[in-house]
Design a protein around this motif. Structure first.
Motif, PDB file in Angstrom:
ATOM      1  N   CYS A  59      10.167 -30.542  94.103  1.00  0.00           N
ATOM      2  CA  CYS A  59       9.372 -31.170  93.048  1.00  0.00           C
ATOM      3  C   CYS A  59       7.985 -31.515  93.587  1.00  0.00           C
ATOM      4  O   CYS A  59       7.847 -31.996  94.722  1.00  0.00           O
ATOM      5  CB  CYS A  59      10.078 -32.416  92.533  1.00  0.00           C
ATOM      6  SG  CYS A  59       9.206 -33.263  91.202  1.00  0.00           S
ATOM      7  N   PRO A  60       6.913 -31.307  92.806  1.00  0.00           N
ATOM      8  CA  PRO A  60       5.563 -31.637  93.285  1.00  0.00           C
ATOM      9  C   PRO A  60       5.386 -33.109  93.612  1.00  0.00           C
ATOM     10  O   PRO A  60       4.550 -33.467  94.442  1.00  0.00           O
ATOM     11  CB  PRO A  60       4.662 -31.208  92.114  1.00  0.00           C
ATOM     12  CG  PRO A  60       5.463 -30.213  91.345  1.00  0.00           C
ATOM     13  CD  PRO A  60       6.884 -30.629  91.498  1.00  0.00           C
ATOM     14  N   TYR A  61       6.175 -33.992  92.975  1.00  0.00           N
ATOM     15  CA  TYR A  61       6.048 -35.423  93.224  1.00  0.00           C
ATOM     16  C   TYR A  61       6.975 -35.913  94.346  1.00  0.00           C
ATOM     17  O   TYR A  61       6.985 -37.101  94.655  1.00  0.00           O
ATOM     18  CB  TYR A  61       6.370 -36.212  91.941  1.00  0.00           C
ATOM     19  CG  TYR A  61       5.419 -35.928  90.809  1.00  0.00           C
ATOM     20  CD1 TYR A  61       4.175 -36.529  90.753  1.00  0.00           C
ATOM     21  CD2 TYR A  61       5.772 -35.042  89.800  1.00  0.00           C
ATOM     22  CE1 TYR A  61       3.301 -36.268  89.712  1.00  0.00           C
ATOM     23  CE2 TYR A  61       4.900 -34.764  88.753  1.00  0.00           C
ATOM     24  CZ  TYR A  61       3.670 -35.387  88.716  1.00  0.00           C
ATOM     25  OH  TYR A  61       2.807 -35.122  87.684  1.00  0.00           O
ATOM     26  N   TYR A  62       7.766 -34.998  94.913  1.00  0.00           N
ATOM     27  CA  TYR A  62       8.720 -35.424  95.946  1.00  0.00           C
ATOM     28  C   TYR A  62       8.004 -35.879  97.208  1.00  0.00           C
ATOM     29  O   TYR A  62       8.442 -36.835  97.871  1.00  0.00           O
ATOM     30  CB  TYR A  62       9.677 -34.258  96.261  1.00  0.00           C
ATOM     31  CG  TYR A  62      10.819 -34.652  97.170  1.00  0.00           C
ATOM     32  CD1 TYR A  62      11.910 -35.347  96.678  1.00  0.00           C
ATOM     33  CD2 TYR A  62      10.808 -34.322  98.523  1.00  0.00           C
ATOM     34  CE1 TYR A  62      12.960 -35.711  97.501  1.00  0.00           C
ATOM     35  CE2 TYR A  62      11.848 -34.673  99.358  1.00  0.00           C
ATOM     36  CZ  TYR A  62      12.923 -35.369  98.843  1.00  0.00           C
ATOM     37  OH  TYR A  62      13.957 -35.731  99.657  1.00  0.00           O
ATOM     38  N   SER A  90      14.998 -37.948  86.599  1.00  0.00           N
ATOM     39  CA  SER A  90      16.005 -38.185  87.629  1.00  0.00           C
ATOM     40  C   SER A  90      16.315 -36.891  88.364  1.00  0.00           C
ATOM     41  O   SER A  90      15.819 -35.817  88.013  1.00  0.00           O
ATOM     42  CB  SER A  90      17.274 -38.768  86.992  1.00  0.00           C
ATOM     43  OG  SER A  90      17.795 -37.880  86.027  1.00  0.00           O
ATOM     44  N   ASP A  91      17.172 -37.002  89.396  1.00  0.00           N
ATOM     45  CA  ASP A  91      17.480 -35.825  90.212  1.00  0.00           C
ATOM     46  C   ASP A  91      18.146 -34.720  89.398  1.00  0.00           C
ATOM     47  O   ASP A  91      17.901 -33.529  89.627  1.00  0.00           O
ATOM     48  CB  ASP A  91      18.389 -36.234  91.376  1.00  0.00           C
ATOM     49  CG  ASP A  91      17.679 -37.167  92.341  1.00  0.00           C
ATOM     50  OD1 ASP A  91      16.452 -37.344  92.182  1.00  0.00           O
ATOM     51  OD2 ASP A  91      18.339 -37.711  93.236  1.00  0.00           O
ATOM     52  N   ASP A  92      19.014 -35.091  88.435  1.00  0.00           N
ATOM     53  CA  ASP A  92      19.744 -34.076  87.681  1.00  0.00           C
ATOM     54  C   ASP A  92      18.999 -33.612  86.434  1.00  0.00           C
ATOM     55  O   ASP A  92      19.367 -32.604  85.836  1.00  0.00           O
ATOM     56  CB  ASP A  92      21.116 -34.611  87.270  1.00  0.00           C
ATOM     57  CG  ASP A  92      21.022 -35.926  86.514  1.00  0.00           C
ATOM     58  OD1 ASP A  92      19.969 -36.587  86.606  1.00  0.00           O
ATOM     59  OD2 ASP A  92      21.999 -36.304  85.832  1.00  0.00           O
ATOM     60  N   LYS A  93      17.931 -34.305  86.040  1.00  0.00           N
ATOM     61  CA  LYS A  93      17.171 -33.920  84.850  1.00  0.00           C
ATOM     62  C   LYS A  93      15.910 -33.122  85.185  1.00  0.00           C
ATOM     63  O   LYS A  93      15.403 -32.395  84.325  1.00  0.00           O
ATOM     64  CB  LYS A  93      16.766 -35.168  84.052  1.00  0.00           C
ATOM     65  CG  LYS A  93      17.949 -35.965  83.510  1.00  0.00           C
ATOM     66  CD  LYS A  93      18.724 -35.186  82.465  1.00  0.00           C
ATOM     67  CE  LYS A  93      19.844 -36.033  81.883  1.00  0.00           C
ATOM     68  NZ  LYS A  93      20.639 -35.280  80.870  1.00  0.00           N
ATOM     69  N   CYS A  94      15.404 -33.233  86.374  1.00  0.00           N
ATOM     70  CA  CYS A  94      14.165 -32.556  86.746  1.00  0.00           C
ATOM     71  C   CYS A  94      14.423 -31.055  86.901  1.00  0.00           C
ATOM     72  O   CYS A  94      15.486 -30.626  87.384  1.00  0.00           O
ATOM     73  CB  CYS A  94      13.603 -33.131  88.030  1.00  0.00           C
ATOM     74  SG  CYS A  94      11.985 -32.446  88.489  1.00  0.00           S
ATOM     75  N   SER A 152      13.652 -29.388  92.440  1.00  0.00           N
ATOM     76  CA  SER A 152      14.626 -29.977  93.360  1.00  0.00           C
ATOM     77  C   SER A 152      14.075 -31.254  93.977  1.00  0.00           C
ATOM     78  O   SER A 152      12.924 -31.302  94.427  1.00  0.00           O
ATOM     79  CB  SER A 152      14.977 -28.968  94.459  1.00  0.00           C
ATOM     80  OG  SER A 152      15.820 -29.558  95.422  1.00  0.00           O
ATOM     81  N   HIS A 153      14.905 -32.301  94.003  1.00  0.00           N
ATOM     82  CA  HIS A 153      14.611 -33.534  94.710  1.00  0.00           C
ATOM     83  C   HIS A 153      15.415 -33.609  96.003  1.00  0.00           C
ATOM     84  O   HIS A 153      15.648 -34.692  96.533  1.00  0.00           O
ATOM     85  CB  HIS A 153      14.937 -34.752  93.833  1.00  0.00           C
ATOM     86  CG  HIS A 153      13.987 -34.932  92.696  1.00  0.00           C
ATOM     87  ND1 HIS A 153      14.010 -36.030  91.870  1.00  0.00           N
ATOM     88  CD2 HIS A 153      12.977 -34.148  92.230  1.00  0.00           C
ATOM     89  CE1 HIS A 153      13.063 -35.930  90.952  1.00  0.00           C
ATOM     90  NE2 HIS A 153      12.429 -34.776  91.154  1.00  0.00           N
ATOM     91  N   GLY A 154      15.795 -32.464  96.491  1.00  0.00           N
ATOM     92  CA  GLY A 154      16.668 -32.420  97.653  1.00  0.00           C
ATOM     93  C   GLY A 154      18.106 -32.234  97.210  1.00  0.00           C
ATOM     94  O   GLY A 154      18.601 -32.957  96.337  1.00  0.00           O
ATOM     95  N   GLU A 155      18.778 -31.261  97.777  1.00  0.00           N
ATOM     96  CA  GLU A 155      20.151 -30.957  97.384  1.00  0.00           C
ATOM     97  C   GLU A 155      21.116 -31.461  98.440  1.00  0.00           C
ATOM     98  O   GLU A 155      20.908 -31.262  99.638  1.00  0.00           O
ATOM     99  CB  GLU A 155      20.314 -29.448  97.193  1.00  0.00           C
ATOM    100  CG  GLU A 155      21.653 -29.052  96.606  1.00  0.00           C
ATOM    101  CD  GLU A 155      21.676 -27.593  96.175  1.00  0.00           C
ATOM    102  OE1 GLU A 155      22.777 -27.028  96.065  1.00  0.00           O
ATOM    103  OE2 GLU A 155      20.577 -27.034  95.950  1.00  0.00           O
TER     104      GLU A 155
END
Length: 460
Positions: free
Chosen positions: A132-135, A145-149, A152-155
């Motif tokens: 994600c660009p904002y990560y 949230s992690d599941d709605k974006c 990836s916010h990290g898997e």
């Protein structure tokens, strides 16, 4: 660090201050020098003081806490943060594939050996793998949230599922070899190398027709050397041979079907069978990679229009015919009805006389009916003529459909049965009615044309 080391640092700072010309750097060095001098003054024990300084107790407590922190047990898996591995990723189409990844966080407390770590993929091939660009943005946070974006916010993956990272070997890159290349949308896709130069190479993406030049850091070799590729190819070839043998053995146990797969291709060029054969299909085996799928072709069915599926299934059960709606069966019925020729009755003297009398009386009646219809049209208005023409057209269509239905039923009935004879009579009767309707329609058109010609003559 003891007092002597602090004094050595002060000497070094003084030497740097003499040679430094930058005012900002001088200010920072002077501030650091002041802090070290205060620390030396606090740590020094006065010889002529009779009372104990309270700052000494605070400094002792600080040193004790630091010692406890260093002596505390440290997470042994904390060192894997920032290291590269090959992590699994379950794609949306159901396949799990290993990709290059980096461990970005490890839980502080680990209860057992099978714990989860958070990874970021280094060569993302799909949008859900792209970070994600904002990560990595400290000031802004992602509003999803992690599941709605979408990104990836990290898997999170199990530590036991991680595999050893294989370093790419760029020395094996050659013209024509397949690589993963980075596109403008930061996704990595399959590409083929067309030309290699110093620091860059020219590639052609598998999904694009144009050729692009990308730097070497945006290229990742898909195979690491000839030895490994040869080993993978040999393993793949061996497994394919074993799978084909298993499919052939399975096909020998199947009961052959009455209808051959692709029988309809005798009317075409057979492109479907050639495509299936090129994709590895073995004739007589089932569909699918392992030949365990459907063996018999899917039959085509034609359901009656305007009827629900429940009605059709109940009708099939009531008739007791599995092939009631089969397209092949209906096609054969239609061919029989089209090629049907009604049996000609035996002609003798009495049949010839009766037929002549019937035809004469019928023709006289038709002439009188047409004459009465012609006389009635002359006194009707234009609007009434249009309505009558519309009704005649609808009746003609209904009569034609009824004749077609009778002919289709006639093809299914035995020739010597009573139903067969009644159907012939109905067809003859409907044909007479159709003939009369068409004659009336022609008279109506003639009357409308006569009135139109008369109106034109009146104008001139």
């Amino acid at each position: 660090m003891n007092c002597e080391e602090y004094r050595q640092q002060l000497i070094q700072i003084d030497g740097i201050l003499e040679a430094c010309d930058d005012d900002q750097q001088k200010a920072e060095l002077l501030s650091l020098k002041q802090n070290i001098e205060e620390l030396l003054s606090l740590s020094a024990e006065p010889s002529n003081s009779l009372h104990h300084d309270p700052l000494d107790n605070e400094y002792s407590l600080f040193l004790a806490e630091m010692a406890k922190e260093e002596a505390a047990p440290r997470n042994p898996y904390k060192d894997i943060e920032g290291k590269k591995f090959r992590a699994p990723h379950a794609h949306r189409f159901g396949q799990t594939v290993y990709h290059n990844a980096m461990v970005c966080s490890v839980p502080s407390e680990i209860g057992n050996q099978d714990f989860e770590v958070r990874v970021l993929f280094l060569n993302p091939t799909h949008k859900e793998m792209l970070p994600c660009p904002y990560y990595f943005d400290i000031e802004k946070d992602c509003k999803f949230s992690d599941d709605k974006c979408r990104f990836s916010h990290g898997e999170t993956v199990l530590y036991s599922s991680l595999r050893e990272y294989v370093e790419p070997k760029f020395e094996f890159l050659t013209v024509g070899s397949w690589v993963l290349a980075k596109r403008s949308d930061n996704l990595w896709c399959r590409a083929k190398i067309k030309h290699i130069s110093a620091g860059s190479c020219t590639i052609k993406f598998e999904t694009q027709s144009k050729v692009e030049e990308v730097p070497l850091e945006h290229v990742f070799p898909m195979k690491s050397g000839d030895e490994e590729s040869e080993e993978e190819d040999s393993d793949t070839e061996t497994s394919a041979i074993n799978r084909d043998e298993a499919i052939i053995n399975t096909s020998l146990m199947n009961v052959p079907s009455n209808q051959a797969l692709g029988e309809w291709e005798k009317h075409t060029k057979g492109i479907g069978s050639r495509l299936m054969r090129n994709m590895g299909y073995i004739v007589g085996a089932g569909l699918g990679r392992d030949g365990l799928g459907r063996v018999d072709p899917v039959p085509a069915i034609i359901l009656p229009p305007g009827k629900s599926l429940d009605y059709c299934m109940k009708l099939k059960e009531r008739r007791g015919d599995v092939n009631l709606f089969s397209a092949d069966k209906k096609l054969k019925r239609r061919q029989r009805s089209t090629n049907f020729k009604p049996a000609q009755p035996k002609k003798d003297v009495f049949n010839v006389v009766n037929e002549a009398l019937r035809t004469t009386s019928q023709s006289d009646g038709d002439k009188k009916e047409r004459q009465r219809f012609r006389e009635s049209l002359k006194v009707e208005s234009e609007k009434k003529l249009n309505v009558t023409g519309l009704l005649l057209h609808e009746n003609i269509i209904k009569c034609e459909r009824a004749i077609e239905g009778y002919k289709e039923t006639l093809g299914r009935s035995p020739e010597d049965s009573h139903v067969h004879k009644r159907l012939i009579d109905k067809i003859t009767w409907k044909q007479d009615i159709l003939k009369m309707l068409r004659a009336k329609s022609a008279l109506l058109v003639q009357e409308q044309q006569t009135r139109l010609d008369r109106r034109k003559m009146t104008i001139f």
